[in-house]
Scaffold this motif. Structure first.
Motif, mmCIF file in Angstrom:
data_model
loop_
_atom_site.group_PDB
_atom_site.id
_atom_site.type_symbol
_atom_site.label_atom_id
_atom_site.label_comp_id
_atom_site.label_asym_id
_atom_site.label_seq_id
_atom_site.Cartn_x
_atom_site.Cartn_y
_atom_site.Cartn_z
ATOM 1 N N PRO A 122 0.828 -1.223 0.000
ATOM 2 C CA PRO A 122 0.000 0.000 0.000
ATOM 3 C C PRO A 122 0.854 1.261 0.000
ATOM 4 O O PRO A 122 1.983 1.255 0.495
ATOM 5 N N ASN A 124 1.753 4.715 1.453
ATOM 6 C CA ASN A 124 1.630 5.327 2.780
ATOM 7 C C ASN A 124 1.355 6.822 2.649
ATOM 8 O O ASN A 124 2.164 7.568 2.087
ATOM 9 N N LEU A 134 -10.231 12.896 2.895
ATOM 10 C CA LEU A 134 -10.125 11.930 1.802
ATOM 11 C C LEU A 134 -11.384 11.976 0.945
ATOM 12 O O LEU A 134 -12.494 12.054 1.472
ATOM 13 N N ARG A 139 -11.038 6.933 -0.021
ATOM 14 C CA ARG A 139 -11.674 6.147 1.044
ATOM 15 C C ARG A 139 -11.858 4.695 0.600
ATOM 16 O O ARG A 139 -11.633 3.758 1.377
ATOM 17 N N ARG A 142 -8.519 2.979 0.537
ATOM 18 C CA ARG A 142 -8.120 2.604 1.901
ATOM 19 C C ARG A 142 -8.815 1.318 2.326
ATOM 20 O O ARG A 142 -8.192 0.423 2.910
ATOM 21 N N LYS A 143 -10.090 1.237 2.013
ATOM 22 C CA LYS A 143 -10.874 0.046 2.361
ATOM 23 C C LYS A 143 -10.315 -1.196 1.678
ATOM 24 O O LYS A 143 -10.305 -2.295 2.251
ATOM 25 N N ILE A 147 -4.046 1.825 -0.043
ATOM 26 C CA ILE A 147 -3.315 2.887 0.644
ATOM 27 C C ILE A 147 -3.425 2.670 2.148
ATOM 28 O O ILE A 147 -4.330 1.984 2.621
ATOM 29 N N LYS A 148 -2.489 3.249 2.874
ATOM 30 C CA LYS A 148 -2.530 3.198 4.336
ATOM 31 C C LYS A 148 -2.398 4.629 4.847
ATOM 32 O O LYS A 148 -1.518 5.376 4.399
ATOM 33 N N ILE A 149 -3.288 5.019 5.740
ATOM 34 C CA ILE A 149 -3.315 6.386 6.265
ATOM 35 C C ILE A 149 -2.597 6.458 7.605
ATOM 36 O O ILE A 149 -2.856 5.664 8.511
#
Length: 242
Positions: A122, A124, A134, A139, A142-143, A147-149
């Motif tokens: 993912p 970062n 976002l 979003r 991310r789900k 990606i990683k928040i």
């Protein structure tokens, strides 16, 4: 009868303010500065016969928590999030419009992020703690684990982590981030901010004063204050344009 027996006691109205969001609102050497701060200060002067307005600096995440817990009357300057922050309502007239963008390290992009292979690690992404910035695409990414928040304290912290490649991208207001780059350059000559490039516009939002949803039982002056503050802000903004 005391001479001041008929004197009106002006309600003290405290507005919590993000203490680390230049150029809009920030604290430096114990004093509050910023584009939105000046607007609200000028408006507050117009209300001085009716209210004593106090601007209190606070870390953003703590300010949001205070609103959620019903411990605060108002917060400056949230975007409108009716569903995600149901405890804030209503909002003031807009203080300004901000463009939220992603700045990324070389070779990284958030464009067409949903087409990214799930086999790849993912991306970062850093954001300021407590920010809801976002868009729908990010979003969903991310789900899906694309990606990683990572929530960090403030803009400077995120930029420093971006420079060390501990983050791939940083998402925040464009102007605030560009000012952050300038601050970092002065502080750290070993950081090359030219390595970062604006990758994409994530969203555009207006900023406001957000008020507690309390119906007025705790703050009986709520609706009168909001009405007067909105009128004062509109007048201040009109003067600024002239």
């Amino acid at each position: 009868m005391p001479l001041n027996s008929h004197a009106t006691i002006k309600p003290r109205v405290t507005i919590l303010v993000d203490d680390s969001y230049p150029p809009y609102s920030y604290e430096s050497n114990g004093y509050l500065y910023g584009i939105y701060i000046e607007q609200v200060r000028l408006a507050a002067r117009r209300l001085s016969n009716h209210y004593q307005v106090i601007l209190e600096p606070i870390p953003w995440k703590r300010g949001v928590a205070a609103m959620e817990n019903g411990e605060a009357f108002a917060l400056l300057p949230p975007y409108i999030h009716k569903d995600k922050r149901p405890y804030i309502w209503p909002y003031s007239v807009p203080l300004g419009e901000e463009a939220v963008v992603a700045f990324c390290n070389p070779g990284i992009t958030l464009n067409n992020i949903l087409d990214r292979s799930t086999q790849k690690p993912p991306i970062n992404i850093g954001i300021n703690a407590g920010f809801l910035i976002l868009d729908k695409e990010l979003r969903l990414a991310r789900k899906k684990g694309l990606i990683k928040i990572w929530e960090n304290k403030d803009t400077l912290t995120n930029i420093k982590k971006l420079s060390k490649f501990r983050l791939d991208c940083y998402v925040n207001d464009r102007l605030s981030t560009l000012m952050g780059f300038e601050s970092v350059k002065k502080e750290r000559d070993d950081i090359n901010v030219r390595q970062f490039s604006e990758d994409r516009v994530v969203l555009s939002r207006t900023a406001h004063i957000g008020y507690t949803r309390d119906n007025g039982s705790k703050y009986p002056f709520k609706y009168d204050f909001i009405k007067k503050m909105d009128e004062a802000l509109l007048n201040v903004q009109k003067q600024m344009r002239e």
